[in-house]
Design a protein around this motif. Structure first.
Motif, PDB file in Angstrom:
ATOM      1  N   ARG A 221       0.842  -1.212   0.000  1.00 19.12           N
ATOM      2  CA  ARG A 221       0.000   0.000   0.000  1.00 19.12           C
ATOM      3  C   ARG A 221       0.870   1.252   0.000  1.00 19.12           C
ATOM      4  NH1 ARG A 221      -2.811  -2.912   4.176  1.00 19.12           N
ATOM      5  NH2 ARG A 221      -4.728  -3.862   3.373  1.00 19.12           N
ATOM      6  N   GLN A 222       1.940   1.254   0.793  1.00 23.46           N
ATOM      7  CA  GLN A 222       2.825   2.416   0.862  1.00 23.46           C
ATOM      8  C   GLN A 222       3.487   2.675  -0.487  1.00 23.46           C
ATOM      9  OE1 GLN A 222       5.606   1.697   4.013  1.00 23.46           O
ATOM     10  NE2 GLN A 222       4.079   1.849   5.639  1.00 23.46           N
ATOM     11  N   VAL A 223       3.973   1.621  -1.132  1.00 22.48           N
ATOM     12  CA  VAL A 223       4.654   1.785  -2.431  1.00 22.48           C
ATOM     13  C   VAL A 223       3.685   2.347  -3.461  1.00 22.48           C
ATOM     14  CG1 VAL A 223       5.744   0.562  -4.342  1.00 22.48           C
ATOM     15  CG2 VAL A 223       6.370  -0.006  -1.995  1.00 22.48           C
ATOM     16  N   VAL A 224       2.483   1.796  -3.520  1.00 25.44           N
ATOM     17  CA  VAL A 224       1.496   2.246  -4.500  1.00 25.44           C
ATOM     18  C   VAL A 224       1.103   3.696  -4.251  1.00 25.44           C
ATOM     19  CG1 VAL A 224      -0.876   1.911  -5.316  1.00 25.44           C
ATOM     20  CG2 VAL A 224       0.626  -0.061  -5.001  1.00 25.44           C
ATOM     21  N   SER A 225       0.966   4.090  -2.983  1.00 30.84           N
ATOM     22  CA  SER A 225       0.572   5.473  -2.678  1.00 30.84           C
ATOM     23  C   SER A 225       1.681   6.462  -3.002  1.00 30.84           C
ATOM     24  CB  SER A 225       0.181   5.599  -1.206  1.00 30.84           C
ATOM     25  OG  SER A 225       1.312   5.416  -0.361  1.00 30.84           O
ATOM     26  N   ASP A 226       2.938   6.014  -2.983  1.00 30.13           N
ATOM     27  CA  ASP A 226       4.072   6.913  -3.220  1.00 30.13           C
ATOM     28  C   ASP A 226       4.427   7.059  -4.692  1.00 30.13           C
ATOM     29  OD1 ASP A 226       4.316   7.384  -0.540  1.00 30.13           O
ATOM     30  OD2 ASP A 226       5.881   5.893  -0.208  1.00 30.13           O
ATOM     31  N   LEU A 227       4.083   6.072  -5.519  1.00 31.77           N
ATOM     32  CA  LEU A 227       4.477   6.122  -6.931  1.00 31.77           C
ATOM     33  C   LEU A 227       3.536   7.019  -7.733  1.00 31.77           C
ATOM     34  CD1 LEU A 227       5.523   2.477  -7.894  1.00 31.77           C
ATOM     35  CD2 LEU A 227       6.920   4.526  -8.060  1.00 31.77           C
ATOM     36  N   PRO A 228       4.097   7.888  -8.584  1.00 28.33           N
ATOM     37  CA  PRO A 228       3.255   8.757  -9.420  1.00 28.33           C
ATOM     38  C   PRO A 228       2.815   8.038 -10.695  1.00 28.33           C
ATOM     39  CG  PRO A 228       5.560   9.314  -9.733  1.00 28.33           C
ATOM     40  CD  PRO A 228       5.524   8.196  -8.723  1.00 28.33           C
ATOM     41  N   PHE A 229       1.727   7.284 -10.640  1.00 30.31           N
ATOM     42  CA  PHE A 229       1.274   6.513 -11.800  1.00 30.31           C
ATOM     43  C   PHE A 229       0.561   7.421 -12.794  1.00 30.31           C
ATOM     44  CE2 PHE A 229       1.533   3.266  -8.504  1.00 30.31           C
ATOM     45  CZ  PHE A 229       2.220   2.262  -9.173  1.00 30.31           C
ATOM     46  N   GLN A 230       0.813   7.172 -14.079  1.00 30.54           N
ATOM     47  CA  GLN A 230       0.075   7.844 -15.142  1.00 30.54           C
ATOM     48  C   GLN A 230      -1.199   7.049 -15.402  1.00 30.54           C
ATOM     49  OE1 GLN A 230       2.519   8.349 -18.584  1.00 30.54           O
ATOM     50  NE2 GLN A 230       4.171   9.362 -17.476  1.00 30.54           N
ATOM     51  N   GLY A 231      -2.343   7.722 -15.319  1.00 31.16           N
ATOM     52  CA  GLY A 231      -3.597   7.002 -15.492  1.00 31.16           C
ATOM     53  C   GLY A 231      -4.029   6.361 -14.183  1.00 31.16           C
ATOM     54  N   ALA A 232      -4.732   5.241 -14.294  1.00 39.43           N
ATOM     55  CA  ALA A 232      -5.288   4.583 -13.114  1.00 39.43           C
ATOM     56  C   ALA A 232      -4.192   3.952 -12.267  1.00 39.43           C
ATOM     57  CB  ALA A 232      -6.296   3.525 -13.545  1.00 39.43           C
ATOM     58  N   ALA A 233      -4.374   4.049 -10.957  1.00 42.71           N
ATOM     59  CA  ALA A 233      -3.452   3.390 -10.034  1.00 42.71           C
ATOM     60  C   ALA A 233      -3.690   1.882 -10.083  1.00 42.71           C
ATOM     61  CB  ALA A 233      -3.658   3.916  -8.623  1.00 42.71           C
ATOM     62  N   PRO A 234      -2.706   1.094  -9.661  1.00 43.70           N
ATOM     63  CA  PRO A 234      -2.888  -0.366  -9.691  1.00 43.70           C
ATOM     64  C   PRO A 234      -4.067  -0.820  -8.834  1.00 43.70           C
ATOM     65  CG  PRO A 234      -0.586   0.203  -9.328  1.00 43.70           C
ATOM     66  CD  PRO A 234      -1.364   1.470  -9.210  1.00 43.70           C
ATOM     67  N   THR A 235      -4.672  -1.913  -9.257  1.00 42.28           N
ATOM     68  CA  THR A 235      -5.695  -2.566  -8.454  1.00 42.28           C
ATOM     69  C   THR A 235      -5.010  -3.382  -7.367  1.00 42.28           C
ATOM     70  OG1 THR A 235      -7.186  -2.721 -10.354  1.00 42.28           O
ATOM     71  CG2 THR A 235      -7.610  -4.205  -8.508  1.00 42.28           C
ATOM     72  N   LEU A 236      -5.511  -3.299  -6.149  1.00 45.18           N
ATOM     73  CA  LEU A 236      -4.931  -4.044  -5.040  1.00 45.18           C
ATOM     74  C   LEU A 236      -5.777  -5.283  -4.759  1.00 45.18           C
ATOM     75  CD1 LEU A 236      -3.933  -1.198  -2.539  1.00 45.18           C
ATOM     76  CD2 LEU A 236      -2.567  -2.295  -4.323  1.00 45.18           C
ATOM     77  N   ALA A 237      -5.123  -6.438  -4.770  1.00 44.90           N
ATOM     78  CA  ALA A 237      -5.775  -7.704  -4.427  1.00 44.90           C
ATOM     79  C   ALA A 237      -4.922  -8.343  -3.334  1.00 44.90           C
ATOM     80  CB  ALA A 237      -5.903  -8.602  -5.654  1.00 44.90           C
ATOM     81  N   LEU A 238      -5.013  -7.784  -2.130  1.00 38.52           N
ATOM     82  CA  LEU A 238      -4.118  -8.162  -1.046  1.00 38.52           C
ATOM     83  C   LEU A 238      -4.719  -9.273  -0.191  1.00 38.52           C
ATOM     84  CD1 LEU A 238      -2.936  -4.604   0.049  1.00 38.52           C
ATOM     85  CD2 LEU A 238      -2.008  -6.098  -1.730  1.00 38.52           C
ATOM     86  N   SER A 239      -3.838  -9.982   0.459  1.00 36.16           N
ATOM     87  CA  SER A 239      -4.263 -11.064   1.345  1.00 36.16           C
ATOM     88  C   SER A 239      -5.190 -10.525   2.430  1.00 36.16           C
ATOM     89  CB  SER A 239      -3.031 -11.714   1.982  1.00 36.16           C
ATOM     90  OG  SER A 239      -3.405 -12.587   3.034  1.00 36.16           O
TER      91      SER A 239
END
Length: 214
Positions: free
Chosen positions: A88-106
């Motif tokens: 979650r921390q990595v995804v929130s910190d990365l500046p993604f172009q377009g839609a952010a990744p979908t999270l399917a976490l345990s």
């Protein structure tokens, strides 16, 4: 979201780890030189200039010891963290172009014992490497899904795919004979952490980077 201070601390820690690696490799070289000089001197083939080489080598050895002490002072110690929270921390910190990744976490916490900053850096680099490989081969940005699970080990799956499945080109499926700098950095960091980084594909046209933490 990390604060500027936290980002600076992580950057300093990674710089210190790089300094330690360079110091270690250079230290091996100095040891090899000293060993060859010792063998030659024992055989009675000493050279007048070798005493200066040995003095310079001792000075460099002291410098390498300082690099190691620098690394020990700034590199965080290992700690137990939840792999789900790390993703979650990595995804929130990365500046993604377009839609952010979908999270399917345990659904359950996945505790791992590691150096948190190094683990976050490995996941981030693996994401960037997967995106770069996809874009170079297909010229598009894929849809990303981040999955976590525990089988034998706690694992992160970074899945790249298009909304409409199609066969991936062979160039994207094969490991390059000469890996990119980004891929080589990922592999080296994973190895230092005793983690495993693998790349695989599916019949539905997905490319997956799989990170297994010890």
């Amino acid at each position: 979201m990390k604060t500027p201070v936290q980002s600076e601390i992580e950057h300093l820690a990674l710089t210190a780890e790089l300094a330690r690696q360079v110091g270690h490799d250079f230290g091996n070289f100095i040891y090899s030189v000293f060993l060859q000089i010792e063998i030659a001197e024992t055989a009675g083939n000493a050279s007048p200039g070798w005493s200066r080489i040995k003095e310079d080598g001792k000075a460099m050895s002291r410098l390498l010891q300082e690099l190691q002490r620098f690394r020990d002072r700034v590199v965080p110690h290992e700690a137990q963290i939840d792999l789900n929270e790390l993703v979650r921390q990595v995804v929130s910190d990365l500046p993604f172009q377009g839609a952010a990744p979908t999270l399917a976490l345990s659904a359950h916490p996945l505790p791992i014992t590691t150096t948190p900053s190094a683990a976050r850096h490995l996941v981030r680099l693996a994401i960037e490497d997967l995106l770069q490989s996809w874009q170079e081969a297909l010229g598009t940005r894929p849809r990303l899904t981040m999955e976590t699970a525990r089988a034998a080990k706690a694992t992160v799956h970074i899945v790249a795919a298009e909304p409409k499945s199609f066969p991936l080109p062979p160039a994207l499926l094969e490991e390059p004979k000469i890996p990119s700098l980004l891929r080589a950095t990922c592999q080296a960091l994973a190895m230092r952490m005793d983690a495993t980084l693998r790349h695989e594909s599916t019949d539905t046209g997905s490319l997956i980077a799989r990170i297994e933490f010890p």
